[in-house]
Design an enzyme around this catalytic site. Structure first.
Site, PDB file in Angstrom:
ATOM      1  N   HIS A 293       0.805  -1.229   0.000  1.00 46.37           N
ATOM      2  CA  HIS A 293       0.000   0.000   0.000  1.00 46.37           C
ATOM      3  C   HIS A 293       0.835   1.274   0.000  1.00 46.37           C
ATOM      4  O   HIS A 293       0.333   2.341   0.323  1.00 46.37           O
ATOM      5  CB  HIS A 293      -0.963  -0.006   1.198  1.00 46.37           C
ATOM      6  CG  HIS A 293      -1.972  -1.123   1.134  1.00 46.37           C
ATOM      7  ND1 HIS A 293      -2.654  -1.594   2.232  1.00 46.37           N
ATOM      8  CD2 HIS A 293      -2.406  -1.872   0.092  1.00 46.37           C
ATOM      9  CE1 HIS A 293      -3.458  -2.586   1.867  1.00 46.37           C
ATOM     10  NE2 HIS A 293      -3.321  -2.780   0.578  1.00 46.37           N
TER      11      HIS A 293
ATOM     12  N   CYS B 111       5.706  18.130 -10.973  1.00 52.28           N
ATOM     13  CA  CYS B 111       7.101  17.964 -11.427  1.00 52.28           C
ATOM     14  C   CYS B 111       7.766  16.719 -10.856  1.00 52.28           C
ATOM     15  O   CYS B 111       8.930  16.452 -11.146  1.00 52.28           O
ATOM     16  CB  CYS B 111       7.922  19.210 -11.082  1.00 52.28           C
ATOM     17  SG  CYS B 111       8.303  19.370  -9.320  1.00 52.28           S
TER      18      CYS B 111
END
Ligand code: ZN
Length: 245
Positions: free
Chosen positions: A126, A137
Site C-alpha cells: 500500500h 514535477c
C-alpha cells in the site's frame, strides 16, 4: 508446559527448521509502536456538505481530488507518526535475516517500520508515508515536509505533494503484488501477523502458499485459523519476547 508455551515452542521449531520465511504483516504489528489502525479513527464532519465521512471514505481518491484540505487534515493527524519506532517484533524479523534466514516481508502497512528495523526485503503493498511526490514535477518530499506543511502540502513549483500511498479506489502499485506472490509461493514458513485478512487483496495471496508452516499471529481469531498449522492469539510483541526466552 502450558498450551501457550507449547505453541511458542512449536513456532520456534518451525522457524529454526526452515530458511525461507515470509512474514505478512498488517496494522497489528505496528500497534505496539503507537500507530493505531486508521480505520479505528473517527470520521471527519465536513462542514461544506454536512456529511460525515468514514476513514475509508476520506482516504479515497475521490476525496483527495475533490477536497484535498479534508484529506490532508485527516491524513496528517491520523496516519503520520514521525516519532514511531520499530518494536521488538519488527526487530525480531530483521535479526532473523542477519542470522542468515531468507526473510521477506510483505506488508499492508505504510509506516516504514520494517525497513527502520533493518529488514532489507520489504514489499509494501500500500505504499509508504515516507515517499511523497509533487503531482506536477515529481519532486520528492519526505514525511516531515508533509506533516509540517500547513493545510495542503505544496511543492516549490506550486503542485500538490501527493503521498505515495495507495488510496481507496486506486490500483495497487504494478509490481508489488507479483513480488508478494512470488515470495509467498517460495516460502517454507509463512507467518501472518496482525491482519484479519479481510483487506483485499491479502486473503487471495495466501492461497499461493505451498510451504510447510502457515502461522497466524493475531490478537483475536480470524476466519482463516482453521486452515493454519498454528494460530496464536496474543500481542505479537509478547509472542516474540516469549520466543526469545
Ligand atoms: Zn513540483
Amino acid at each position: 508446559m502450558s498450551a501457550y508455551e507449547e505453541k511458542i515452542e512449536q513456532l520456534r521449531k518451525m522457524i529454526e527448521s526452515t530458511v525461507k520465511i515470509c512474514v505478512f504483516t498488517g496494522a497489528g504489528i505496528s500497534c505496539p509502536s503507537g500507530i493505531p489502525d486508521f480505520r479505528s479513527a473517527d470520521g471527519i464532519y465536513n462542514e461544506k456538505t454536512g456529511n460525515k465521512y468514514t476513514p475509508e471514505q476520506i482516504i479515497s481518491h475521490t476525496v483527495f481530488m475533490r477536497e484535498p484540505e479534508l484529506f490532508f487534515e485527516f491524513y496528517k493527524d491520523k496516519m503520520l507518526y514521525p516519532d514511531a519506532k520499530p518494536n521488538d517484533a519488527h526487530l525480531y524479523f530483521a535479526e532473523l535475516e542477519k542470522q542468515g534466514k531468507q526473510v521477506s516481508v510483505v506488508t499492508q502497512n505504510i509506516d516504514g517500520l520494517h525497513q527502520a528495523a533493518g529488514s532489507t526485503e520489504v514489499i509494501e503493498l500500500h505504499g509508504s508515508v515516507h515517499r511523497n511526490y509533487c503531482m506536477e514535477c515529481r519532486k520528492f518530499y519526505d514525511m516531515a515536509y508533509v506533516k509540517n506543511s500547513p493545510g495542503i502540502p505544496r511543492c516549490s513549483c506550486g503542485g500538490i505533494v501527493k503521498p505515495d500511498v495507495v488510496l481507496y479506489e486506486e490500483p495497487l502499485d504494478e509490481t508489488a503484488p507479483y513480488r508478494a506472490i512470488e515470495k509467498i509461493s517460495e516460502a517454507e514458513t509463512l507467518i501472518i501477523i496482525g491482519t484479519s485478512l479481510i483487506v483485499y487483496p491479502a486473503a487471495s495471496y495466501v492461497r499461493y502458499f505451498r510451504g510447510k508452516n502457515l502461522v497466524l499471529l493475531n490478537k483475536s481469531s480470524t476466519s482463516y485459523d482453521s486452515s493454519a498449522d498454528l494460530a496464536i492469539y496474543d500481542d505479537v510483541v509478547n509472542v516474540v519476547r516469549s520466543l526469545k526466552q
